[in-house]
Design an enzyme around this catalytic site. Structure first.
Site, PDB file in Angstrom:
ATOM      1  N   ILE A 175      41.965  43.069  49.927  1.00 44.41           N
ATOM      2  CA  ILE A 175      40.725  42.554  50.525  1.00 44.41           C
ATOM      3  C   ILE A 175      41.017  41.539  51.643  1.00 44.41           C
ATOM      4  O   ILE A 175      40.140  41.217  52.439  1.00 44.41           O
ATOM      5  CB  ILE A 175      39.736  41.948  49.491  1.00 44.41           C
ATOM      6  N   SER A 234      42.591  37.029  37.972  1.00 43.94           N
ATOM      7  CA  SER A 234      41.551  36.661  37.007  1.00 43.94           C
ATOM      8  C   SER A 234      42.046  35.932  35.754  1.00 43.94           C
ATOM      9  O   SER A 234      41.231  35.610  34.900  1.00 43.94           O
ATOM     10  CB  SER A 234      40.794  37.923  36.583  1.00 43.94           C
ATOM     11  N   THR A 250      32.325  33.707  37.860  1.00 44.00           N
ATOM     12  CA  THR A 250      32.558  33.332  36.460  1.00 44.00           C
ATOM     13  C   THR A 250      31.793  32.068  36.070  1.00 44.00           C
ATOM     14  O   THR A 250      31.495  31.227  36.926  1.00 44.00           O
ATOM     15  CB  THR A 250      34.082  33.090  36.251  1.00 44.00           C
ATOM     16  N   ASP A 251      31.561  31.918  34.767  1.00 48.39           N
ATOM     17  CA  ASP A 251      30.949  30.675  34.273  1.00 48.39           C
ATOM     18  C   ASP A 251      31.938  29.507  34.338  1.00 48.39           C
ATOM     19  O   ASP A 251      31.542  28.349  34.213  1.00 48.39           O
ATOM     20  CB  ASP A 251      30.426  30.860  32.833  1.00 48.39           C
ATOM     21  N   GLU A 252      33.243  29.822  34.537  1.00 48.67           N
ATOM     22  CA  GLU A 252      34.255  28.760  34.520  1.00 48.67           C
ATOM     23  C   GLU A 252      34.111  27.800  35.699  1.00 48.67           C
ATOM     24  O   GLU A 252      34.677  26.707  35.683  1.00 48.67           O
ATOM     25  CB  GLU A 252      35.669  29.364  34.485  1.00 48.67           C
ATOM     26  N   TYR A 289      42.405  28.800  38.681  1.00 49.81           N
ATOM     27  CA  TYR A 289      41.558  30.000  38.726  1.00 49.81           C
ATOM     28  C   TYR A 289      40.100  29.619  39.004  1.00 49.81           C
ATOM     29  O   TYR A 289      39.463  30.148  39.927  1.00 49.81           O
ATOM     30  CB  TYR A 289      41.655  30.773  37.399  1.00 49.81           C
ATOM     31  N   LYS A 343      37.676  30.474  42.270  1.00 47.16           N
ATOM     32  CA  LYS A 343      36.411  31.215  42.176  1.00 47.16           C
ATOM     33  C   LYS A 343      35.259  30.346  42.703  1.00 47.16           C
ATOM     34  O   LYS A 343      34.365  30.834  43.397  1.00 47.16           O
ATOM     35  CB  LYS A 343      36.132  31.648  40.733  1.00 47.16           C
TER      36      LYS A 343
HETATM   37  P1  NAD Z   1      41.090  42.240  36.415  1.00 46.51           P
HETATM   38  O1  NAD Z   1      42.160  41.230  36.578  1.00 46.51           O
HETATM   39  O2  NAD Z   1      41.089  43.138  35.235  1.00 46.51           O
HETATM   40  O3  NAD Z   1      41.066  43.201  37.699  1.00 46.51           O
HETATM   41  C1  NAD Z   1      41.129  42.699  39.003  1.00 46.51           C
HETATM   42  C2  NAD Z   1      41.347  43.883  39.940  1.00 46.51           C
HETATM   43  O4  NAD Z   1      41.381  43.372  41.281  1.00 46.51           O
HETATM   44  C3  NAD Z   1      42.672  44.624  39.715  1.00 46.51           C
HETATM   45  O5  NAD Z   1      42.458  46.014  39.713  1.00 46.51           O
HETATM   46  C4  NAD Z   1      43.528  44.198  40.905  1.00 46.51           C
HETATM   47  O6  NAD Z   1      44.467  45.187  41.302  1.00 46.51           O
HETATM   48  C5  NAD Z   1      42.473  43.972  41.961  1.00 46.51           C
HETATM   49  N1  NAD Z   1      42.933  43.036  43.010  1.00 46.51           N
HETATM   50  C6  NAD Z   1      43.561  41.848  42.830  1.00 46.51           C
HETATM   51  N2  NAD Z   1      43.832  41.300  44.033  1.00 46.51           N
HETATM   52  C7  NAD Z   1      43.343  42.143  44.976  1.00 46.51           C
HETATM   53  C8  NAD Z   1      43.315  42.129  46.396  1.00 46.51           C
HETATM   54  N3  NAD Z   1      43.843  41.108  47.088  1.00 46.51           N
HETATM   55  N4  NAD Z   1      42.726  43.146  47.045  1.00 46.51           N
HETATM   56  C9  NAD Z   1      42.199  44.192  46.352  1.00 46.51           C
HETATM   57  N5  NAD Z   1      42.221  44.284  45.021  1.00 46.51           N
HETATM   58  C10 NAD Z   1      42.775  43.260  44.324  1.00 46.51           C
HETATM   59  O7  NAD Z   1      39.716  41.428  36.510  1.00 46.51           O
HETATM   60  P2  NAD Z   1      38.350  41.667  35.737  1.00 46.51           P
HETATM   61  O8  NAD Z   1      38.459  41.071  34.408  1.00 46.51           O
HETATM   62  O9  NAD Z   1      37.934  43.075  35.904  1.00 46.51           O
HETATM   63  O10 NAD Z   1      37.403  40.723  36.594  1.00 46.51           O
HETATM   64  C11 NAD Z   1      36.659  41.227  37.696  1.00 46.51           C
HETATM   65  C12 NAD Z   1      35.913  40.072  38.334  1.00 46.51           C
HETATM   66  O11 NAD Z   1      35.084  39.444  37.365  1.00 46.51           O
HETATM   67  C13 NAD Z   1      36.841  38.982  38.882  1.00 46.51           C
HETATM   68  O12 NAD Z   1      36.312  38.532  40.105  1.00 46.51           O
HETATM   69  C14 NAD Z   1      36.773  37.879  37.825  1.00 46.51           C
HETATM   70  O13 NAD Z   1      36.975  36.614  38.415  1.00 46.51           O
HETATM   71  C15 NAD Z   1      35.363  38.057  37.317  1.00 46.51           C
HETATM   72  N6  NAD Z   1      35.179  37.613  35.924  1.00 46.51           N
HETATM   73  C16 NAD Z   1      35.867  38.210  34.915  1.00 46.51           C
HETATM   74  C17 NAD Z   1      35.655  37.806  33.606  1.00 46.51           C
HETATM   75  C18 NAD Z   1      36.351  38.450  32.442  1.00 46.51           C
HETATM   76  O14 NAD Z   1      36.103  38.046  31.292  1.00 46.51           O
HETATM   77  N7  NAD Z   1      37.178  39.458  32.629  1.00 46.51           N
HETATM   78  C19 NAD Z   1      34.746  36.765  33.326  1.00 46.51           C
HETATM   79  C20 NAD Z   1      34.092  36.170  34.398  1.00 46.51           C
HETATM   80  C21 NAD Z   1      34.289  36.620  35.692  1.00 46.51           C
HETATM   81  P1  TYD Z   2      41.211  34.183  27.997  1.00 50.61           P
HETATM   82  O1  TYD Z   2      40.941  35.546  27.432  1.00 50.61           O
HETATM   83  O2  TYD Z   2      42.486  33.947  28.722  1.00 50.61           O
HETATM   84  O3  TYD Z   2      39.956  33.827  28.905  1.00 50.61           O
HETATM   85  P2  TYD Z   2      39.532  32.401  29.579  1.00 50.61           P
HETATM   86  O4  TYD Z   2      40.667  31.485  29.550  1.00 50.61           O
HETATM   87  O5  TYD Z   2      39.190  32.840  30.963  1.00 50.61           O
HETATM   88  O6  TYD Z   2      38.339  31.935  28.802  1.00 50.61           O
HETATM   89  O7  TYD Z   2      41.126  33.144  26.809  1.00 50.61           O
HETATM   90  C1  TYD Z   2      39.965  33.010  26.009  1.00 50.61           C
HETATM   91  C2  TYD Z   2      40.184  31.837  25.088  1.00 50.61           C
HETATM   92  O8  TYD Z   2      41.236  32.173  24.165  1.00 50.61           O
HETATM   93  C3  TYD Z   2      40.638  30.585  25.800  1.00 50.61           C
HETATM   94  O9  TYD Z   2      40.047  29.449  25.154  1.00 50.61           O
HETATM   95  C4  TYD Z   2      42.142  30.558  25.584  1.00 50.61           C
HETATM   96  C5  TYD Z   2      42.315  31.243  24.244  1.00 50.61           C
HETATM   97  N1  TYD Z   2      43.570  31.994  24.071  1.00 50.61           N
HETATM   98  C6  TYD Z   2      44.371  31.765  22.941  1.00 50.61           C
HETATM   99  O10 TYD Z   2      44.047  30.922  22.079  1.00 50.61           O
HETATM  100  N2  TYD Z   2      45.505  32.489  22.808  1.00 50.61           N
HETATM  101  C7  TYD Z   2      45.902  33.408  23.723  1.00 50.61           C
HETATM  102  O11 TYD Z   2      46.997  34.019  23.546  1.00 50.61           O
HETATM  103  C8  TYD Z   2      45.071  33.656  24.858  1.00 50.61           C
HETATM  104  C9  TYD Z   2      45.457  34.671  25.893  1.00 50.61           C
HETATM  105  C10 TYD Z   2      43.901  32.918  24.977  1.00 50.61           C
END
Ligand code: NAD
Ligand code: TYD
Length: 360
Positions: free
Chosen positions: A60, A85, A134-136, A160, A164
Site C-alpha cells: 500500500i 497488526s 482498532t479499539d486500542e 501498534y 493505528k
Molecule cells: P492480519 O495481520 O491478519 O492481516 C494483515 C494483512 O495485511 C496481511 O495479509 C498482510 O500481508 C497485509 N499487509 C501488511 N502490510 C501490507 C502492506 N504494506 N501492503 C499491503 N498489504 C499489507 O490482520 P487482521 O487481523 O486481518 O486485521 C485487519 C485490520 O483490522 C488491521 O488494520 C488491524 O489493525 C485491524 N484490527 C484487527 C483486529 C483483530 O483482532 N485482528 C482488531 C482490531 C482491528
Molecule cells: P492478542 O491476541 O495479541 O491481541 P491484543 O494484544 O491486540 O489485544 O492478545 C489478547 C490478550 O491476550 C492480550 O491481553 C495479551 C494476551 N495474551 C496472552 O496472555 N498470551 C499470549 O500468548 C498472547 C499472544 C496474548
C-alpha cells in the site's frame, strides 16, 4: 455490481470479508496484499476461477502501483485492512508498523484523493474510503470506567496502537481538509476462522492440541472484548452502504472477558470435543512474564452503530468460540502449513525470554 479495492485481504479479517463479499454478491473484489508473514493465500483458494475476484501482490506504500490500480479498476470503494497488526511484534520491532500503518495509509489516502478528484460528479458522490481500525487507539480502561465511545479521546499505548491512531488521524484530516468521503471503524479483538496463531485464541487452540503450554501474560486478568469476525464483516458492509460520510463507528461483540476466562473456555470446549484420557487441557495453562505496557482493559460501546444502522453482533461468545475451535479442528492442513520456520522463530523470539519454551 460494484467493485471494491480491498487491501490486506489475504490476512485474517480481510479474507473473511472477501469470502463473504463474493458469496453474498456484495461486490467484485480487487485484493491488494503484500503477502507478509501474516497472510495466507490458501484462505482464498475457493475463489480460484471466480471472475469477480482478482489478486494483486503489492504494498500500500507503493504510490505508482496504487495509482495504476485505481485507474485500471475504477473501484467504487477502498477498504483498508492492510496493516501490521500484532502488538507483541510492534514492541519487538516497531518500524514496519510505522511504514505500513502510517506511511502506507497516507499513501493510500493521497492516491484516493487524486482518483476521487477526477471522478464524474455521480461517481464522486458514491465513492467511499473505509479505514479499518482498532479499539486500542483509545488506550486502557480502569475497571469501573465506561466503555469506549466514538468521542473517547485517543490515548494509544503500544507502538501498534500509536500507528493505528496516527492512521485514523490522517483519514480524519483527509475528510476534513479535502472532503474525501472517508469512514472509519474501530473494532475490538476479532476471533474466528483463518486467524494467524500469534494471537491469543488460535495460539491457545493450536498449543493445546499439540499438548504445549498455554502462556498467559501477567495475572491473566487483562480484559478484552471479543467480536466474531463474521459479525464484524457484516458491520463493515453496512457502514459502507449506509453510513454518512466522515462518520466513525465502534464495533464490538459485547463480550468483555478476562484472558484467563477465554483460555479456560477454550480448554473446556476442547475437553468435550477432543478429550484426553490422561489430562485436562487446563493443566497446560502457564503464567509467564507480562507484555511491557500491557493495556489492562478494553470495552466497546456499540450504541452508535446500533442506533444509526441497526447493527448488533449476532454471535454469542460460547457459540462463536465453539465454531472457531471446530474450524481449526477441521483444518489441520491449514495449521500445519502455517507452522513454518518463520512461525517457529517468532514463537522462540516472543516466548523464550519469558522463561518458557514453546518451540518444537
Ligand atoms: P492480519 O495481520 O491478519 O492481516 C494483515 C494483512 O495485511 C496481511 O495479509 C498482510 O500481508 C497485509 N499487509 C501488511 N502490510 C501490507 C502492506 N504494506 N501492503 C499491503 N498489504 C499489507 O490482520 P487482521 O487481523 O486481518 O486485521 C485487519 C485490520 O483490522 C488491521 O488494520 C488491524 O489493525 C485491524 N484490527 C484487527 C483486529 C483483530 O483482532 N485482528 C482488531 C482490531 C482491528
Ligand atoms: P492478542 O491476541 O495479541 O491481541 P491484543 O494484544 O491486540 O489485544 O492478545 C489478547 C490478550 O491476550 C492480550 O491481553 C495479551 C494476551 N495474551 C496472552 O496472555 N498470551 C499470549 O500468548 C498472547 C499472544 C496474548
Amino acid at each position: 455490481m460494484q467493485t471494491f479495492l480491498v487491501t490486506g485481504g489475504v490476512g485474517f479479517i480481510g479474507s473473511n470479508f472477501i469470502l463473504k463479499a463474493r458469496k453474498q454478491k456484495w461486490a467484485n473484489i480487487i485484493n491488494l496484499d503484500k503477502l507478509t508473514y501474516a497472510s495466507n493465500p490458501h484462505n482464498l483458494a475457493e475463489l480460484q476461477g471466480d471472475n469477480g475476484y482478482k489478486f494483486v501482490q503489492g504494498d500500500i506504500a507503493d504510490s505508482r502501483l496504487i495509482q495504476d490500480l485505481l485507474a485500471k479498476h475504477q473501484p467504487d470503494a477502498i477498504i483498508n485492512f492492510a496493516a501490521e497488526s500484532h502488538v507483541d511484534r510492534s514492541i519487538i520491532s516497531p518500524e514496519n508498523f510505522i511504514q505500513t500503518n502510517v506511511v502506507g495509509t497516507f499513501n493510500l489516502l493521497e492516491a484516493s484523493k487524486n482518483y476521487w478528484n477526477q471522478l464524474s460528479p455521480q461517481q464522486g458522490k458514491t465513492f467511499r474510503f473505509l479505514h479499518i481500525s482498532t479499539d486500542e487507539v483509545y488506550g486502557s480502561l480502569e475497571p469501573s470506567a465506561s466503555a469506549f465511545r466514538e468521542d473517547t479521546p485517543y490515548n494509544p499505548n503500544s507502538p501498534y496502537a500509536a500507528s493505528k491512531a496516527s492512521s485514523d488521524h490522517l483519514v480524519r484530516a483527509y475528510q476534513h481538509t479535502y472532503g474525501l468521503p472517508t469512514l472509519t471503524t474501530n473494532c475490538s479483538n476479532n476471533y474466528g476462522s483463518y486467524q494467524f496463531p500469534e494471537k491469543l485464541i488460535p495460539l491457545m487452540i493450536i498449543n493445546a492440541l499439540n499438548g504445549k503450554q498455554l502462556p498467559i501474560y501477567g495475572d491473566g486478568q487483562n480484559i478484552r472484548d471479543w467480536l466474531y469476525v463474521e459479525d464484524h464483516c457484516e458491520a463493515i458492509y453496512l457502514v459502507l452502504q449506509q453510513s454518512e460520510i466522515g462518520q466513525t463507528y465502534n464495533i464490538g461483540g459485547n463480550n468483555e472477558l478476562a484472558n484467563i476466562t477465554v483460555v479456560e473456555q477454550i480448554c473446556t470446549i476442547l475437553d468435550e470435543l477432543v478429550p484426553k484420557s490422561n489430562f485436562k487441557y487446563s493443566s497446560l495453562i502457564t503464567y509467564i512474564k507480562d507484555r511491557p505496557g500491557h493495556d489492562r482493559r478494553y470495552a466497546v460501546d456499540c450504541s452508535k452503530i446500533k442506533h444509526d444502522l441497526g447493527w448488533e453482533p449476532k454471535e454469542n461468545f460460547a457459540s462463536g468460540l465453539t465454531k472457531t475451535i471446530q474450524w481449526y479442528l477441521n483444518n489441520t492442513a491449514w495449521i500445519e502449513q502455517i507452522q513454518s520456520g518463520t512461525y517457529q522463530n517468532w514463537i522462540r523470539q516472543n516466548y523464550e525470554n519469558r522463561k518458557i519454551s514453546l518451540s518444537t
